[in-house]
Design a protein around this motif. Structure first.
Motif, PDB file in Angstrom:
ATOM      1  N   VAL A 372      -3.009   5.107 121.801  1.00 52.20           N
ATOM      2  CA  VAL A 372      -2.989   3.733 121.295  1.00 52.20           C
ATOM      3  C   VAL A 372      -4.045   3.543 120.215  1.00 52.20           C
ATOM      4  O   VAL A 372      -3.799   2.900 119.184  1.00 52.20           O
ATOM      5  N   VAL A 373      -5.216   4.108 120.404  1.00 55.13           N
ATOM      6  CA  VAL A 373      -6.278   4.000 119.397  1.00 55.13           C
ATOM      7  C   VAL A 373      -5.825   4.605 118.074  1.00 55.13           C
ATOM      8  O   VAL A 373      -6.042   4.030 116.997  1.00 55.13           O
ATOM      9  N   ILE A 374      -5.187   5.751 118.138  1.00 54.63           N
ATOM     10  CA  ILE A 374      -4.723   6.405 116.901  1.00 54.63           C
ATOM     11  C   ILE A 374      -3.667   5.549 116.209  1.00 54.63           C
ATOM     12  O   ILE A 374      -3.686   5.368 114.984  1.00 54.63           O
ATOM     13  N   ALA A 375      -2.737   4.980 116.982  1.00 54.26           N
ATOM     14  CA  ALA A 375      -1.697   4.137 116.385  1.00 54.26           C
ATOM     15  C   ALA A 375      -2.297   2.889 115.748  1.00 54.26           C
ATOM     16  O   ALA A 375      -1.950   2.522 114.610  1.00 54.26           O
ATOM     17  N   VAL A 376      -3.194   2.226 116.453  1.00 56.41           N
ATOM     18  CA  VAL A 376      -3.823   1.018 115.912  1.00 56.41           C
ATOM     19  C   VAL A 376      -4.613   1.344 114.651  1.00 56.41           C
ATOM     20  O   VAL A 376      -4.560   0.610 113.654  1.00 56.41           O
ATOM     21  N   SER A 377      -5.325   2.448 114.663  1.00 51.00           N
ATOM     22  CA  SER A 377      -6.138   2.823 113.501  1.00 51.00           C
ATOM     23  C   SER A 377      -5.265   3.179 112.312  1.00 51.00           C
ATOM     24  O   SER A 377      -5.631   2.915 111.161  1.00 51.00           O
ATOM     25  N   ARG A 378      -4.090   3.761 112.561  1.00 51.08           N
ATOM     26  CA  ARG A 378      -3.185   4.047 111.436  1.00 51.08           C
ATOM     27  C   ARG A 378      -2.693   2.755 110.797  1.00 51.08           C
ATOM     28  O   ARG A 378      -2.613   2.645 109.578  1.00 51.08           O
ATOM     29  N   VAL A 379      -2.335   1.787 111.624  1.00 46.96           N
ATOM     30  CA  VAL A 379      -1.872   0.514 111.072  1.00 46.96           C
ATOM     31  C   VAL A 379      -2.985  -0.161 110.279  1.00 46.96           C
ATOM     32  O   VAL A 379      -2.748  -0.699 109.192  1.00 46.96           O
ATOM     33  N   ARG A 380      -4.199  -0.118 110.793  1.00 47.42           N
ATOM     34  CA  ARG A 380      -5.330  -0.768 110.119  1.00 47.42           C
ATOM     35  C   ARG A 380      -5.902   0.090 109.003  1.00 47.42           C
ATOM     36  O   ARG A 380      -6.867  -0.300 108.354  1.00 47.42           O
ATOM     37  N   ARG A 381      -5.340   1.297 108.811  1.00 47.49           N
ATOM     38  CA  ARG A 381      -5.789   2.233 107.772  1.00 47.49           C
ATOM     39  C   ARG A 381      -7.249   2.644 107.981  1.00 47.49           C
ATOM     40  O   ARG A 381      -7.969   2.924 107.028  1.00 47.49           O
ATOM     41  N   ARG A 382      -7.656   2.706 109.219  1.00 42.63           N
ATOM     42  CA  ARG A 382      -8.994   3.210 109.537  1.00 42.63           C
ATOM     43  C   ARG A 382      -8.869   4.692 109.858  1.00 42.63           C
ATOM     44  O   ARG A 382      -8.963   5.119 111.012  1.00 42.63           O
TER      45      ARG A 382
END
Length: 860
Positions: A372-382
């Protein structure tokens, strides 16, 4: 939850569906994040189930040694294909959904790049087998070597097309594709075994791969992409196209994950031999089915959040809760039945692989958070978070596997996974601010939300004649129509009723659910009660009789916001008050809107203010209605395109400066200190228990002294002040060239300090882009001694009357303006809803940081 508003009435009951039609209708109403995630998971379950049967037959037909060598060869092929597809599968998931007319070109270029890279990597690996993996010498023959290289290219496209289908929101075809691959592979395995082929496992993979590629891409290029491009014909493509930096970072992270899941079987083969590699590989095959649940749900999360970043936090927490429950049950079941599962492959597999299977299954639980962290960070471009997490995971998994294998055997491989996942997940829990989106005070709803229903509110007959004119105020409007400039063509009239009469038709349905009380949180509500309320309202409405009612936003505090659409009339924003204090807030907003509409000094600027239409605050369902303003809120714009910060800031501050110029006048602040400072401080002390003793009381006293001293003798611009001029309350055109509206006027006043609005925007912009609460942001300002120079320039450039140059008003340089801005923000929230003062969460994050810092002024 994006539920279409179903519609029915007593006179026209909804037609009953049965069979497949009912199932399809139910699926369409299901939350898209969960629906697509479950479809992808179903695909994985089908593939895993048939795959398990496949490897059971393979284990019995070709022996442990044959399975060990062949599985390692397939793992090497999957690793090289993953490297060769350049992580474009994740890019397709993230960007195909918003590519518009460029979708076909984007997919073709991705296919060509992946196939070329995969072919070169496969051929290079075959040539270097003596040095890299001597145990895979069977691939050195010309036929198998060429087939391995071509298969690597084909598998790269196979991985890529799953991302394409997910991005096109055709997760159902991922199920079909993987089912076809698995079934053909299983049939061919039997055929090759009967024929006596020693490389039957590799041959069955090749045939199944070819069939799946032809079948899927015929659909992708023949139907799915043309339909997607037609639907996007009138839309502007997402300007936030993948940048080289994004692609490079995502590719590095993808390589690390591929190394984790594909290299351990090869390491086990080279260190412990073919038999142990077979036991480890089969255990990993079973455990990876648990990993796929989280991976698939997060792929769906990325697709939906790419179109609606404002709901990223809600979607991510929803996935954690939903998948966590199911995954916990599945892991427990796997741990219990592990020996019997492996016994299907043979008694040797149960003896050698039970412990490692249990360890790998347990590692799937912390992996849910990591995924989930990886998915959220991809969306936020982090992408630094993505790369950091996956590099750490790869180093731990591969390093611990190399260290533990010699002493613990394949059990060490399973323990390496469990230790690595728990370590990374523990760090991510500890530093959740790295990745978890902040909870916004008013989370916007996406402009493309189909008919996301609402909670409880509906307009009624106007209390006084409505004046057509200026647009609206939803908590987060979208493509509605303003009277002077309709944003969408008028639909054929289904009835001749006014919006108010149409709204009254839904009133009985609302009365039925009046007893449903909201969950007590200080932030917008979007839980099960809201969804239940929405569904009950939706079942009472039919499109051919009454207007479409749908939820426009979660609503602020105790005020719920709905959107009301009716044929041939402007859309309305409906605001419903849940309690007496919310009624007072709506009453104040109504008065402000009427005063602004009657203020001739504003001239054309009034087009940015919502037009008040009707007021029924004495009814059992108290509400007001306003015309719906066109545009997309600046908060959503900035979440999608953070690089647009300067243009959004300039447009927003220029717009509010016009209001301040038209209505402002220089005035000494001495006579205003009582209402601007003392009254807010008194209310905080009354409502928030923490502020009455200890550091809270000391902080309030120090804050009051500081503000009184700073405002005494100061000349300020007193004007119409919005009071909550945050990005979420500013509407912009889609191309970000003009402001189309300013909404949420409940905290406005005709004689406020105008600089408050610019400072509110600057501070909330810092919170939005930095992922922090207002209390933390203001505390940082206090410790620094001032706002940042760039923020001070923004406020100075927005000065309404330019009186600073004439010496009639004074520039702000210290802490008084951010402190006053914070005080007004907290004061307004506490005044409009008792939930804020009762919420320990809100007080701890928005009040305590500032007052604790202020209390140190006295002690220091």
């Amino acid at each position: 939850m994006n539920l279409p508003v179903g519609q029915a009435s007593a006179q026209h009951p909804e037609p009953r569906r049965s069979g497949i039609g009912a199932l399809l209708a139910l699926a369409r109403r299901y939350d898209p994040v969960l629906r697509n995630g479950h479809l992808l998971t179903a695909s994985s379950m089908v593939t895993s189930g048939i795959g398990a049967v496949y490897w059971v037959f393979a284990a019995r037909l070709f022996g442990a040694a044959g399975v060990g060598r062949t599985y390692s060869a397939i793992s090497a092929l999957m690793f090289l294909a993953g490297v060769g597809q350049l992580n474009l599968a994740n890019t397709m998931v993230r960007f195909v959904a918003t590519a518009g007319r460029r979708t076909g070109r984007l997919v073709v270029r991705a296919y060509l790049a992946a196939a070329t890279a995969g072919l070169l990597l496969g051929a290079g690996f075959v040539l270097l087998i003596p040095r890299l993996a001597p145990a895979l010498g069977l691939l050195r023959t010309p036929l198998l070597g060429a087939g391995f290289a071509v298969g690597t290219a084909g598998y790269a496209i196979f991985v890529l097309q799953d991302g394409v289908l997910t991005g096109l929101r055709r997760a159902d075809w991922v199920v079909l594709e993987n089912a076809a691959f698995s079934v053909v592979k299983l049939v061919c395995l039997g055929v090759f075994a009967v024929a006596g082929a020693t490389t039957g496992i590799l041959g069955s993979w090749a045939v199944g791969l070819a069939v799946a590629l032809v079948l899927t891409n015929t659909f992708v290029f023949g139907r799915a992409i043309p339909r997607h491009q037609r639907q996007a014909a009138g839309e502007r493509a997402d300007p936030s196209a993948p940048t080289p930096g994004y692609l490079a970072a995502d590719w590095i992270g993808s390589l690390c994950w591929l190394a984790c899941i594909t290299l351990p079987p090869v390491i086990v083969l080279n260190r412990l031999g073919a038999a142990d590699s077979a036991y480890y590989s089969v255990a990993w095959l079973v455990a990876y089915a648990l990993y796929l649940f989280a991976i698939n749900m997060c792929a769906s999360l990325v697709v939906e959040a790419a179109d609606d970043p404002a709901r990223l936090r809600r979607h991510s927490l929803q996935v954690l809760r939903h998948v966590g429950r199911l995954l916990g049950a599945a892991v427990l079941l796997t741990v219990v039945v592990a020996p019997w599962l492996l016994d299907l492959f043979g008694h040797a597999y149960a003896r050698g692989g039970t412990v490692v299977l249990r360890l790998l299954a347990l590692s799937a639980i912390p992996n849910l958070l990591v995924t989930v962290v990886i998915a959220v960070s991809r969306v936020r471009r982090r992408m630094r978070v993505v790369v950091g997490v996956l590099v750490a995971l790869a180093v731990l998994v591969l390093g611990l596997t190399l260290v533990l294998l010699p002493t613990m055997g394949i059990t060490g491989g399973g323990l390496a996974w469990l230790i690595a996942q728990c370590t990374v997940a523990g760090v991510l829990l500890w530093r959740h601010a790295w990745w978890l989106p902040p909870a916004a005070p008013a989370e916007p709803a996406a402009s493309a939300e189909p008919a996301a229903p609402a909670e409880a509110a509906i307009p009624v007959a106007p209390a006084e004649p409505a004046e057509p004119a200026v647009p609206v105020e939803p908590a987060v409007p979208v493509e509605p129509a303003a009277p002077a400039e309709p944003a969408e063509p008028a639909r054929p009239a289904a009835s001749g009723r006014s919006p108010e009469r149409a709204a009254r038709a839904a009133l009985p349905a609302l009365t039925l659910i009046r007893g449903l009380q909201p969950i007590r949180r200080p932030w917008p509500l979007s839980g099960p009660v809201d969804r239940l309320t929405t569904r009950r309202i939706a079942r009472q409405v039919r499109p051919d009789d009454v207007p479409v009612l749908r939820r426009s936003a979660a609503g602020v505090a105790d005020v719920l916001v709905l959107r009301l659409d009716e044929a041939a009339t402007p859309s309305l924003a409906v605001k419903h008050a849940r309690n007496a204090r919310a009624v007072d807030a709506l009453s104040q907003e109504w008065d402000v809107l009427r005063q602004l509409a009657d203020d001739d000094r504003l001239g054309e600027w009034r087009r940015l203010v919502p037009t008040a239409v009707s007021r029924r605050l004495e009814d059992p369902l108290p509400l007001i209605t306003q015309v719906w303003l066109p545009g997309v809120d600046a908060g959503s714009q900035l979440r999608r395109c953070p690089h647009a910060r300067r243009e959004v800031t300039a447009l927003s501050l220029d717009a509010i400066a016009e209001l301040h110029r038209a209505t402002g006048r220089p005035e000494c602040a001495d006579g205003r200190i009582g209402e601007w400072v003392d009254q807010p401080l008194e209310l905080l002390a009354q409502e928030i228990g923490w502020c009455r003793t200890g550091p809270g009381a000391a902080g309030l006293a120090a804050l009051g002294e500081r503000l009184r001293r700073g405002l005494t003798g100061r000349t300020m611009n007193v004007a119409w002040t919005h009071g909550d001029f945050a990005p979420g309350n500013i509407l912009l055109s889609e191309d970000r060239t003009r402001v189309t509206g300013v909404v949420d006027w409940g905290g406005a006043r005709a004689d406020g300090p105008s600089e408050i609005d610019a400072c509110t925007f600057v501070l909330t912009l810092r919170c939005l882009l930095g992922g922090q609460e207002l209390g933390s942001a203001v505390r940082s300002v206090l410790r620094a001694g001032s706002l940042e120079p760039a923020e001070l320039r923004m406020i100075a450039d927005s000065r309404a009357d330019r009186d600073q140059a004439a010496g009639r008003t004074e520039a702000w340089t210290g802490l008084e303006l951010p402190l006053l801005t914070w005080l007004w923000h907290v004061w307004a929230n506490v005044a409009k809803s008792p939930r804020y003062a009762r919420s320990r969460w809100w007080v701890a994050r928005n009040v305590a940081p500032v007052l604790e810092e202020a209390a140190r002024w006295r002690s220091g």
